[in-house]
Every structure is written in C-alpha cells, then in structure tokens.
Design a protein around this motif. Structure first.
Motif, mmCIF file in Angstrom:
data_model
loop_
_atom_site.group_PDB
_atom_site.id
_atom_site.type_symbol
_atom_site.label_atom_id
_atom_site.label_comp_id
_atom_site.label_asym_id
_atom_site.label_seq_id
_atom_site.Cartn_x
_atom_site.Cartn_y
_atom_site.Cartn_z
ATOM 1 N N VAL A 1 -68.891 34.777 -10.118
ATOM 2 C CA VAL A 1 -68.471 33.565 -9.393
ATOM 3 C C VAL A 1 -67.183 32.999 -9.980
ATOM 4 N N LEU A 2 -67.105 32.947 -11.296
ATOM 5 C CA LEU A 2 -65.916 32.403 -11.960
ATOM 6 C C LEU A 2 -64.703 33.302 -11.753
ATOM 7 N N PHE B 1 -61.296 31.794 -9.842
ATOM 8 C CA PHE B 1 -60.005 31.665 -10.530
ATOM 9 C C PHE B 1 -59.140 32.921 -10.432
ATOM 10 N N LYS B 2 -59.394 33.753 -9.438
ATOM 11 C CA LYS B 2 -58.680 35.025 -9.339
ATOM 12 C C LYS B 2 -57.169 34.864 -9.148
ATOM 13 N N THR C 1 -56.600 35.721 -15.366
ATOM 14 C CA THR C 1 -56.980 37.129 -15.374
ATOM 15 C C THR C 1 -58.462 37.257 -15.718
ATOM 16 N N LYS C 2 -59.016 38.433 -15.490
ATOM 17 C CA LYS C 2 -60.412 38.663 -15.850
ATOM 18 C C LYS C 2 -60.622 38.478 -17.349
ATOM 19 N N THR C 3 -59.638 38.909 -18.132
ATOM 20 C CA THR C 3 -59.727 38.758 -19.583
ATOM 21 C C THR C 3 -59.774 37.285 -19.978
ATOM 22 N N GLN C 4 -58.943 36.471 -19.328
ATOM 23 C CA GLN C 4 -58.917 35.038 -19.639
ATOM 24 C C GLN C 4 -60.225 34.352 -19.251
#
Length: 303
Positions: A251-252, A256-257, A261-264
């Motif tokens: 969901v997150l 925030f996509k 980033t996925k890493t963040q």
C-alpha cells in the motif's frame, strides 16, 4: 416565542400538495416527523447565544425554527428552490436566520466559498462566537460534509447530525473491524465521537430503506493540535485504505510511487519498526498519525 412547526406526515403531505411538490430522492429528502427527535438533536447540540449554527438541508424549516430560538444565529442552506420558498414562509419572523439557496458543496472536496464567507461574517458579529454544524443531513452528502468541515479554514466547535446508521458506525469503529477505515481515523483523530440515538425508517417521511443515527462529534483542540499537516494526513489516511486488504508495504509503495523509491519506502518501514505484512485496518488513529508523520518528514528530507 414563535410556535414550533409540528412536522407530521399530514402536515407535510398537505403543504406539499398545496404547492405541488414531491420529495426529490436525488437530494436525499427524508423529513424527520418525530418531534421528540428534533428536540433531541437541538438538545444534543447544546445551543446558546454565542453559537452560529450551520444547517445543511433546511427542508420545511422545522429544525431551523427550534435552533433559531436557542442559538445566536442560524445559517441554513437548501438546494431545492421550492423547499427554500416553502421554508421562507416559516422562517420570515426570525431575524437571526440567514437562508441560502444552492448546493452547499463546491465539489466533493470543498464547501462553496459563499458558505464560508457567510459563516465568517456571522461569527464576527457575535462576541466569543463558535460554529456548530447541526442538521438532518441529506444522506448523499453526509460524509463529504463532515469530512470537509474538518478540513476547512473555520474549525467547528461541534457537529450534531442525523446520518445513515452505517456511516455513524464507520465513524466510531475500532481497529480490525469491518467498519473501520479512513473515515474512522479522520474523525476520531480530531473529535470525541458518540452515537446519541439509532432511528428506524418510520421516523422519516418518505421512509428511507435504511436505519439512521443522531451522532454528536465534539471537536477536540488538543487532538487536532497533534496533527502538523492536516491536508497531508487526510491524503495519507485515504491512500493507505485505498486497498484495505493489501499488506502495508504494498500500500505504501503504491501511495508514494511518484515521490519515493521502493528503497526509501523500505527505509521508513525499517527505521520505525513497522511490520510490512500488517494491514492498515490494524492501526489505531494515533498509530496512523505517527506513520503519516514518518512519511511526511521523509518527503521533506528527500526534497
């Protein structure tokens, strides 16, 4: 003191027949015909001379007259021009009632500017004034009205309204229940919420197909003061419940996509001890607020 109108089925059908009207379902026109319940709404709102009341859905003016007798000023808004004319005949003797005829909402996310300007004017005329929303809300706009008033530039002191029973239950719902969601968190993070009375279809004309409730929402300044950015919190809460059955990390990532980033996102989850396989419905309003702040600060940090 003016005599209060007894809004019975016979009164309503007679008056509607006289002027050639029928209730309009698209406007959510269900008139409360139990006078004791009208009195209960006014009593629960605890009106006094310092109160400026916003009523949405004037109807025939039955609730309006009761509020005008107790409040400093009543601003009442009616979308239906025929009902507006009908109510004007009942309210003409009150010099502390302002009637407005249009849709109270500019869109689903905001009130019409004219409404907010009128509220400001009337609040300025009464020393130590406070705004209270008191209304038999049309079902089709109940949620956006309650939600948007807490987002507006004028903070209400309280909101005492009749709404669908299912919406009232969503407002007071607790985590990990089917009714718990973004609306529960948004309202409970800023208000003390109490269902005053459940009402069956028989107390309205025409009879709706669902149960209703009188709910009292007392705005808590201390609770609201803990939210640094209400607009961000509002969007965050809605975003994490957009796919309520998905895991938190998923969901997150989706929410925030465009910004992280996925890493963040994973960094925020790890740094704050969040469980990536939890679901939004498991978190209390306080926990959702804390999570919202984690991401708001992360966004500020990454610029």
């Amino acid at each position: 003191m003016p005599k209060f109108q007894n809004q019975t089925i016979s009164f309503l059908t007679k008056r509607f027949r006289e002027v050639g009207l029928r209730p309009v379902s698209k406007h959510g026109q269900n008139f409360l015909i139990d006078m004791n319940l009208l009195d209960m709404i006014v009593s629960s709102a605890d009106l006094g001379p310092q109160d400026v009341v916003l009523e949405i859905g004037t109807g025939t003016g039955s609730l309006t007259t009761r509020m005008a007798a107790a409040a400093g000023h009543v601003i009442t808004v009616e979308i239906d021009e025929h009902l507006f004319t009908l109510a004007s005949e009942e309210l003409f003797e009150f010099d502390n009632v302002t009637m407005l005829q249009f849709d109270v909402l500019k869109n689903k996310n905001a009130f019409r500017p004219e409404v907010m300007e009128t509220i400001k004017e009337k609040l300025a005329e009464i020393p130590d004034s406070r705004l209270k929303l008191v209304a038999n809300l049309p079902y089709n706009v109940a949620t956006p009205i309650l939600s948007n008033l807490l987002r507006s530039e004028i903070t209400p002191f309280s909101m005492t309204v009749t709404i669908q029973k299912e919406v009232a239950e969503r407002i007071i719902a607790v985590p990990s229940t089917k009714d718990y969601g973004a609306l529960s968190i948004w309202m409970q993070s800023q208000c003390r919420c109490e269902i005053v009375r459940i009402m069956g279809p028989g107390v309205f004309w025409p009879r709706p197909k669902i149960d209703s409730a009188i709910i009292h929402l007392q705005v808590d300044d201390e609770l609201r003061g803990r939210i640094p950015d209400r607009e961000f919190f509002h969007h965050f809460t809605r975003a994490i419940f957009f796919h309520r059955r998905k895991f938190l990390r998923s969901v997150l990532m989706s929410a925030f996509k465009e910004q992280l980033t996925k890493t963040q996102v994973d960094e925020v989850i790890a740094e704050n001890g969040l469980q990536p396989d939890a679901r939004a419905e498991q978190f209390t309003p306080d926990e959702v607020l804390a999570m919202s702040e984690m991401f708001r600060l992360k966004l500020q940090a990454v610029g």
